[in-house]
Design a protein around this motif. Structure first.
Motif, PDB file in Angstrom:
ATOM      1  N   ILE A 262      40.517  41.005  36.499  1.00 63.00           N
ATOM      2  CA  ILE A 262      41.865  41.545  36.350  1.00 63.00           C
ATOM      3  C   ILE A 262      42.791  40.763  37.278  1.00 63.00           C
ATOM      4  CG2 ILE A 262      43.325  43.602  36.550  1.00 63.00           C
ATOM      5  CD1 ILE A 262      40.769  45.289  36.268  1.00 63.00           C
ATOM      6  N   PHE A 263      43.744  40.057  36.710  1.00 68.58           N
ATOM      7  CA  PHE A 263      44.649  39.228  37.508  1.00 68.58           C
ATOM      8  C   PHE A 263      46.065  39.767  37.357  1.00 68.58           C
ATOM      9  CE2 PHE A 263      40.993  36.734  36.262  1.00 68.58           C
ATOM     10  CZ  PHE A 263      40.570  36.218  37.481  1.00 68.58           C
ATOM     11  N   ILE A 264      46.649  40.163  38.474  1.00 75.05           N
ATOM     12  CA  ILE A 264      47.940  40.846  38.454  1.00 75.05           C
ATOM     13  C   ILE A 264      49.013  39.963  37.834  1.00 75.05           C
ATOM     14  CG2 ILE A 264      49.759  41.815  39.905  1.00 75.05           C
ATOM     15  CD1 ILE A 264      47.615  42.839  41.755  1.00 75.05           C
ATOM     16  N   GLY A 265      49.709  40.530  36.851  1.00 74.11           N
ATOM     17  CA  GLY A 265      50.734  39.778  36.133  1.00 74.11           C
ATOM     18  C   GLY A 265      52.050  39.714  36.874  1.00 74.11           C
ATOM     19  N   SER A 266      52.355  40.737  37.673  1.00 72.93           N
ATOM     20  CA  SER A 266      53.649  40.791  38.364  1.00 72.93           C
ATOM     21  C   SER A 266      53.429  41.252  39.801  1.00 72.93           C
ATOM     22  CB  SER A 266      54.599  41.754  37.639  1.00 72.93           C
ATOM     23  OG  SER A 266      55.809  41.889  38.340  1.00 72.93           O
ATOM     24  N   PHE A 267      53.264  40.303  40.722  1.00 72.44           N
ATOM     25  CA  PHE A 267      52.998  40.637  42.116  1.00 72.44           C
ATOM     26  C   PHE A 267      54.176  41.363  42.762  1.00 72.44           C
ATOM     27  CE2 PHE A 267      49.465  37.662  41.888  1.00 72.44           C
ATOM     28  CZ  PHE A 267      48.533  38.249  42.743  1.00 72.44           C
ATOM     29  N   ALA A 268      55.398  40.922  42.476  1.00 74.98           N
ATOM     30  CA  ALA A 268      56.579  41.541  43.093  1.00 74.98           C
ATOM     31  C   ALA A 268      56.670  43.010  42.702  1.00 74.98           C
ATOM     32  CB  ALA A 268      57.843  40.794  42.674  1.00 74.98           C
ATOM     33  N   GLY A 269      56.578  43.297  41.408  1.00 74.10           N
ATOM     34  CA  GLY A 269      56.628  44.678  40.942  1.00 74.10           C
ATOM     35  C   GLY A 269      55.479  45.499  41.497  1.00 74.10           C
ATOM     36  N   TYR A 270      54.307  44.898  41.550  1.00 75.27           N
ATOM     37  CA  TYR A 270      53.120  45.587  42.072  1.00 75.27           C
ATOM     38  C   TYR A 270      53.314  46.009  43.521  1.00 75.27           C
ATOM     39  CZ  TYR A 270      48.346  45.992  43.971  1.00 75.27           C
ATOM     40  OH  TYR A 270      47.207  46.418  44.623  1.00 75.27           O
ATOM     41  N   PHE A 271      53.780  45.089  44.372  1.00 74.41           N
ATOM     42  CA  PHE A 271      53.906  45.403  45.797  1.00 74.41           C
ATOM     43  C   PHE A 271      55.077  46.337  46.084  1.00 74.41           C
ATOM     44  CE2 PHE A 271      51.184  41.600  46.373  1.00 74.41           C
ATOM     45  CZ  PHE A 271      50.220  42.183  47.183  1.00 74.41           C
TER      46      PHE A 271
END
Length: 382
Positions: A262-271
């Protein structure tokens, strides 16, 4: 503004945290253990080699080819060949079969004549992991097989291969699965489970930390170094645990998720969203701690919190479909505002702007429970 009291409370809490084996186990050991457990448990991502039965009453070369097609798929394994549908049904109970496919007597004869033929299948829907995979594969293999045989029939009659294939399925459907293209069970489950665990350990840690300072001697020391300010106590005591949770969210993003493909598609939104979620959970934890004087009682109550918080969040059941009473209750849980949204940012390349509204909702949630906690703790700080 004098930040010395806040610094003193944070340093004091960090020392307490590092010297407490229980808190270290809860805040560090448990998240790592659960991440490893989920990674191993859902390593295959989808259920494979599910045992099925084939009732082949036709027993022709064509029907046997269909059986081989089922057995060749990664999801299915033809483990039994019962003589009747009733026997196949009983195999679900006695032999752990995931389902069965019934091929009628005139199966090949009807297909060769260009007629539609009747075949039925069944799956053990007590487990949607099994039934979803079995029924989906039954449908896909059956459609592919019937198209192949129909095309072959028309080619034998003189049609070109292209024309024969188009005759079977003139409407081309381009079906796309968003956010979880492989329909992997692990991709659906792991993000929600890890953040549900994170929510629970953060609540336990903060409740433990705040309740420990209700002891007379510790309370006196805390009031002295904080200047009696609830805001200083609130932010100073929650900071070490919230920062630990943020670190764990980063560890999940860089290790636990990639380990499961599973590779995060949106790091900014995630954090952004995970940070807002952690702030909301921290505030809620302080609020809960205000009702208990013993850590044991708080832990007992929090045991009953974990499951409803996940079930009512929309993670396991659509939130809009909840009973009105349960839907109202669900808004008392930080997970309701974030679990589904976090899963989208993890599995898809979602623009960061879509993290703004759920993050604002979580910050408002945190502010509301900060105010509630302030009025509850107000008397005890005098």
């Amino acid at each position: 503004m004098n930040f010395k009291p806040l610094k003193n409370v944070i340093i004091r809490e960090i020392k307490y945290f590092l010297k407490s084996p229980d808190l270290l186990l809860v805040c560090v050991g448990a998240p790592v253990l659960f991440a490893l457990l989920f990674s191993v448990l859902y390593h295959n991502k989808r259920a494979s080699d599910i045992n099925i039965g084939i009732v082949n009453t036709d027993n022709s070369s064509m029907s046997r080819k269909l059986v081989r097609d089922f057995d060749a798929s990664a999801e299915l394994k033809v483990a039994a060949r019962p003589l009747s549908a009733h026997e196949a049904y009983e195999d679900i109970f006695h032999k752990g079969s995931g389902g069965f496919y019934f091929i009628p007597k005139n199966f090949s004869a009807d297909l060769k004549k260009g007629k539609s033929t009747f075949a039925f299948n069944a799956a053990d829907s007590s487990s949607f992991i099994i039934s979803g995979n079995v029924l989906k594969k039954f449908s896909a293999v059956s459609a592919s097989f019937s198209q192949e045989q129909f095309t072959k029939l028309l080619v034998d009659k003189g049609y070109s291969y292209k024309a024969a294939k188009a005759s079977f399925n003139p409407i081309k459907i381009d079906a796309r699965y968003l956010f979880n293209a492989g329909m992997n069970y692990s991709d659906f489950l792991i993000p929600g489970l890890l953040f549900a665990v994170l929510q629970q350990i953060l609540l336990v840690a903060i409740c433990t930390a705040f309740i420990s300072d209700k002891e007379k001697k510790r309370k006196k020391t805390l009031l002295k170094i904080s200047g009696g300010s609830f805001a200083v106590i609130f932010f100073g005591k929650t900071a070490p645990y919230a920062l630990t949770a943020v670190l764990l969210a980063a560890v999940y993003a860089l290790t636990a998720f990639p380990a499961n493909g599973i590779f995060i598609g949106s790091f900014a939104g995630y954090f952004i969203l995970s940070a807002a979620f952690i702030i909301a959970v921290s505030s809620f934890g302080v609020f809960i701690s205000s009702f208990f004087r013993s850590q044991e009682m708080a832990m007992a109550v929090l045991m009953f919190y974990a499951m409803p918080a996940v079930l009512l969040s929309g993670f396991a059941w659509p939130h809009h479909a909840l009973h009105p009473v349960l839907k109202t209750v669900s808004y008392l849980f930080p997970s309701t505002y974030s679990l589904n949204e976090l899963r989208l940012f993890i599995l898809g390349d979602i623009p960061v702007k879509y993290a703004i509204m759920p993050s604002i909702s979580l910050i408002i949630f945190a502010a509301v429970f900060f105010v509630f906690s302030y009025f509850i703790y107000k008397k005890s700080l005098k």
